[in-house]
Motif scaffolding. Structure first.
Motif, PDB file in Angstrom:
ATOM      1  N   VAL A   1     100.662  66.634  48.204  1.00 47.27           N
ATOM      2  CA  VAL A   1     101.906  66.678  47.441  1.00 47.27           C
ATOM      3  C   VAL A   1     101.624  66.798  45.944  1.00 47.27           C
ATOM      4  O   VAL A   1     102.309  67.536  45.223  1.00 47.27           O
ATOM      5  N   ASP A   2     100.599  66.114  45.461  1.00 49.34           N
ATOM      6  CA  ASP A   2     100.238  66.241  44.047  1.00 49.34           C
ATOM      7  C   ASP A   2      99.829  67.672  43.710  1.00 49.34           C
ATOM      8  O   ASP A   2     100.202  68.212  42.666  1.00 49.34           O
ATOM      9  N   ARG A   3      99.066  68.281  44.586  1.00 45.80           N
ATOM     10  CA  ARG A   3      98.643  69.661  44.326  1.00 45.80           C
ATOM     11  C   ARG A   3      99.834  70.612  44.382  1.00 45.80           C
ATOM     12  O   ARG A   3      99.923  71.559  43.601  1.00 45.80           O
ATOM     13  N   LEU A   4     100.762  70.353  45.296  1.00 46.86           N
ATOM     14  CA  LEU A   4     101.985  71.149  45.336  1.00 46.86           C
ATOM     15  C   LEU A   4     102.771  70.986  44.033  1.00 46.86           C
ATOM     16  O   LEU A   4     103.370  71.932  43.531  1.00 46.86           O
TER      17      LEU A   4
ATOM     18  N   SER B   1     102.659  71.455  35.371  1.00 43.01           N
ATOM     19  CA  SER B   1     102.010  72.748  35.464  1.00 43.01           C
ATOM     20  C   SER B   1     102.797  73.817  34.732  1.00 43.01           C
ATOM     21  O   SER B   1     104.021  73.800  34.667  1.00 43.01           O
ATOM     22  N   ASP B   2     102.083  74.794  34.163  1.00 42.37           N
ATOM     23  CA  ASP B   2     102.729  75.945  33.558  1.00 42.37           C
ATOM     24  C   ASP B   2     102.895  77.080  34.547  1.00 42.37           C
ATOM     25  O   ASP B   2     103.301  78.169  34.180  1.00 42.37           O
ATOM     26  N   GLY B   3     102.544  76.834  35.808  1.00 39.44           N
ATOM     27  CA  GLY B   3     102.637  77.853  36.840  1.00 39.44           C
ATOM     28  C   GLY B   3     104.073  78.160  37.194  1.00 39.44           C
ATOM     29  O   GLY B   3     105.012  77.540  36.683  1.00 39.44           O
TER      30      GLY B   3
ATOM     31  N   GLU C   1     108.861  58.240  44.831  1.00 39.69           N
ATOM     32  CA  GLU C   1     109.227  59.096  43.699  1.00 39.69           C
ATOM     33  C   GLU C   1     108.690  60.510  43.823  1.00 39.69           C
ATOM     34  O   GLU C   1     109.089  61.403  43.069  1.00 39.69           O
ATOM     35  N   LYS C   2     107.804  60.756  44.790  1.00 36.79           N
ATOM     36  CA  LYS C   2     107.238  62.097  44.967  1.00 36.79           C
ATOM     37  C   LYS C   2     107.839  62.846  46.161  1.00 36.79           C
ATOM     38  O   LYS C   2     107.511  64.013  46.383  1.00 36.79           O
ATOM     39  N   CYS C   3     108.715  62.195  46.914  1.00 35.81           N
ATOM     40  CA  CYS C   3     109.253  62.836  48.117  1.00 35.81           C
ATOM     41  C   CYS C   3     110.165  64.010  47.785  1.00 35.81           C
ATOM     42  O   CYS C   3     110.141  65.031  48.472  1.00 35.81           O
ATOM     43  N   GLY C   4     110.967  63.893  46.742  1.00 36.80           N
ATOM     44  CA  GLY C   4     111.910  64.949  46.417  1.00 36.80           C
ATOM     45  C   GLY C   4     111.234  66.260  46.102  1.00 36.80           C
ATOM     46  O   GLY C   4     111.498  67.290  46.738  1.00 36.80           O
ATOM     47  N   PHE C   5     110.332  66.245  45.118  1.00 35.45           N
ATOM     48  CA  PHE C   5     109.664  67.507  44.793  1.00 35.45           C
ATOM     49  C   PHE C   5     108.663  67.879  45.870  1.00 35.45           C
ATOM     50  O   PHE C   5     108.353  69.059  46.047  1.00 35.45           O
ATOM     51  N   GLY C   6     108.177  66.905  46.637  1.00 38.69           N
ATOM     52  CA  GLY C   6     107.300  67.237  47.758  1.00 38.69           C
ATOM     53  C   GLY C   6     108.016  68.123  48.762  1.00 38.69           C
ATOM     54  O   GLY C   6     107.447  69.084  49.282  1.00 38.69           O
ATOM     55  N   HIS C   7     109.276  67.818  49.021  1.00 38.07           N
ATOM     56  CA  HIS C   7     110.080  68.620  49.947  1.00 38.07           C
ATOM     57  C   HIS C   7     110.277  70.032  49.415  1.00 38.07           C
ATOM     58  O   HIS C   7     109.978  71.014  50.103  1.00 38.07           O
ATOM     59  N   THR C   8     110.793  70.167  48.196  1.00 36.59           N
ATOM     60  CA  THR C   8     111.107  71.498  47.682  1.00 36.59           C
ATOM     61  C   THR C   8     109.844  72.319  47.454  1.00 36.59           C
ATOM     62  O   THR C   8     109.816  73.521  47.711  1.00 36.59           O
ATOM     63  N   ALA C   9     108.780  71.672  46.991  1.00 32.99           N
ATOM     64  CA  ALA C   9     107.524  72.391  46.757  1.00 32.99           C
ATOM     65  C   ALA C   9     106.889  72.822  48.074  1.00 32.99           C
ATOM     66  O   ALA C   9     106.269  73.886  48.163  1.00 32.99           O
ATOM     67  N   SER C  10     107.036  72.015  49.112  1.00 34.49           N
ATOM     68  CA  SER C  10     106.491  72.388  50.423  1.00 34.49           C
ATOM     69  C   SER C  10     107.192  73.631  50.960  1.00 34.49           C
ATOM     70  O   SER C  10     106.557  74.511  51.554  1.00 34.49           O
ATOM     71  N   ILE C  11     108.500  73.712  50.759  1.00 37.62           N
ATOM     72  CA  ILE C  11     109.234  74.893  51.201  1.00 37.62           C
ATOM     73  C   ILE C  11     108.712  76.137  50.496  1.00 37.62           C
ATOM     74  O   ILE C  11     108.463  77.174  51.119  1.00 37.62           O
ATOM     75  N   GLN C  12     108.507  76.037  49.182  1.00 38.64           N
ATOM     76  CA  GLN C  12     108.011  77.186  48.434  1.00 38.64           C
ATOM     77  C   GLN C  12     106.593  77.554  48.875  1.00 38.64           C
ATOM     78  O   GLN C  12     106.253  78.730  49.007  1.00 38.64           O
ATOM     79  N   PHE C  13     105.765  76.550  49.134  1.00 35.95           N
ATOM     80  CA  PHE C  13     104.403  76.786  49.614  1.00 35.95           C
ATOM     81  C   PHE C  13     104.432  77.477  50.972  1.00 35.95           C
ATOM     82  O   PHE C  13     103.645  78.393  51.238  1.00 35.95           O
ATOM     83  N   GLY C  14     105.361  77.053  51.835  1.00 34.67           N
ATOM     84  CA  GLY C  14     105.482  77.684  53.148  1.00 34.67           C
ATOM     85  C   GLY C  14     105.885  79.137  53.047  1.00 34.67           C
ATOM     86  O   GLY C  14     105.432  79.970  53.831  1.00 34.67           O
ATOM     87  N   ARG C  15     106.729  79.452  52.082  1.00 40.32           N
ATOM     88  CA  ARG C  15     107.168  80.829  51.911  1.00 40.32           C
ATOM     89  C   ARG C  15     106.066  81.707  51.330  1.00 40.32           C
ATOM     90  O   ARG C  15     105.920  82.869  51.707  1.00 40.32           O
ATOM     91  N   GLU C  16     105.301  81.163  50.380  1.00 39.44           N
ATOM     92  CA  GLU C  16     104.330  81.979  49.657  1.00 39.44           C
ATOM     93  C   GLU C  16     102.930  81.981  50.284  1.00 39.44           C
ATOM     94  O   GLU C  16     102.214  82.977  50.161  1.00 39.44           O
ATOM     95  N   TYR C  17     102.546  80.893  50.914  1.00 41.69           N
ATOM     96  CA  TYR C  17     101.175  80.790  51.416  1.00 41.69           C
ATOM     97  C   TYR C  17     101.087  80.495  52.918  1.00 41.69           C
ATOM     98  O   TYR C  17     100.328  81.136  53.637  1.00 41.69           O
TER      99      TYR C  17
END
Length: 269
Positions: free
Chosen positions: A37-40, A2-4, A213-229
């Motif tokens: 997790v994919d959407r995150l 993503s370019d987001g 292979e998706k657990c690592g970024f799933g964790h960090t992206a979930s934290i960011q999602f929790g903070r923002e949304y």
């Protein structure tokens, strides 16, 4: 990829410590949690995991317990500035630290007396069982993750989230999905984990359903999602389904969009 926007701070540690480059390839999800997790991954992407010195990572995670990054980062920086000298081993420095002085150094992290106890004991245990912080790092990166995790959990003041963060950010271990307060809230609110599940039960669901292979970024992206949304008190869905990018995948457990009431999922009717 993503370019987001990416998180403002690469909490994976980046490539400076020889981190392991990861690849985001959402493909076709096999289940709802993998689709989440994919959407995150499309919203947030962090490129590297592993590579942090294991003992420094342990120290950093202990300091972050029950507080924010804003509060714990200065404590971490002050601790390293005082105790991580070029000619000294950090574990040895902390093992021999004077409690009051260490507590004062990490005061900004909160619970500083308790955390000073944990850090001094961690230094003593690393010296006794591994010989040095360097040897402890070798143990974390080279041994089986289950053995490393249990050794970490056997340390006083080290819980599952702290152990898993060391495994992920130092060992670069695939299949590790640390569960902090954000992750614990989000996946119960989504209806993916049982509403009354504790942190370990949420972790078991995620590590079972999410490809390793998706657990690592799933964790960090979930934290960011929790903070923002998906915050604890004012999740974005209160402003309507269009306000949250996960609305079509979420059961909104504990969230009443009409009354605007928000409770912990375990308290939902």
């Amino acid at each position: 990829m993503s370019d987001g926007p990416e998180p403002t701070e690469n909490i994976s540690g980046g490539s400076e410590g020889g981190g392991i480059a990861d690849v985001f390839d959402p493909g076709e999800a096999d289940n709802r949690v993998e689709e989440v997790v994919d959407r995150l991954g499309e919203l947030y992407w962090q490129k590297t995991y592993g590579g942090q010195d294991a003992f420094i990572c342990l120290v950093r995670t202990v300091l972050s317990q029950n507080t924010s990054d804003v509060a714990s980062q200065p404590a971490h920086d002050d601790l390293l500035g005082k105790y991580d000298e070029d000619d000294a081993d950090l574990a040895e420095s902390l093992a021999h630290a004077e409690h009051a002085e260490l507590a004062d150094t990490i005061r900004s992290a909160g619970l500083y007396n308790q955390k000073a106890d944990v850090l001094i004991e961690a230094g003593e245990e690393v010296l006794a069982n591994y010989g040095s912080a360097t040897d402890f790092d070798r143990f974390v990166t080279e041994e089986e993750s289950s053995e490393v995790r249990q050794a970490l959990l056997d340390m006083n003041g080290v819980g599952p989230k702290t152990a898993d963060c060391v495994l992920l950010f130092s060992g670069g271990q695939a299949g590790v999905f640390p569960v902090d307060t954000h992750v614990h809230r989000i996946y119960r609110r989504l209806g993916i984990a049982p509403a009354d599940a504790d942190h370990e039960e949420v972790r078991e669901v995620l590590e079972r359903e999410v490809p390793a292979e998706k657990c690592g970024f799933g964790h960090t992206a979930s934290i960011q999602f929790g903070r923002e949304y998906c915050s604890a008190r004012k999740p974005a869905c209160l402003d309507g389904p269009e306000a949250c990018p996960m609305s079509d995948l979420c059961e909104q457990v504990g969230v009443d969009s009409e009354s605007k009431d928000v409770v912990d999922p375990a308290e939902a009717d």
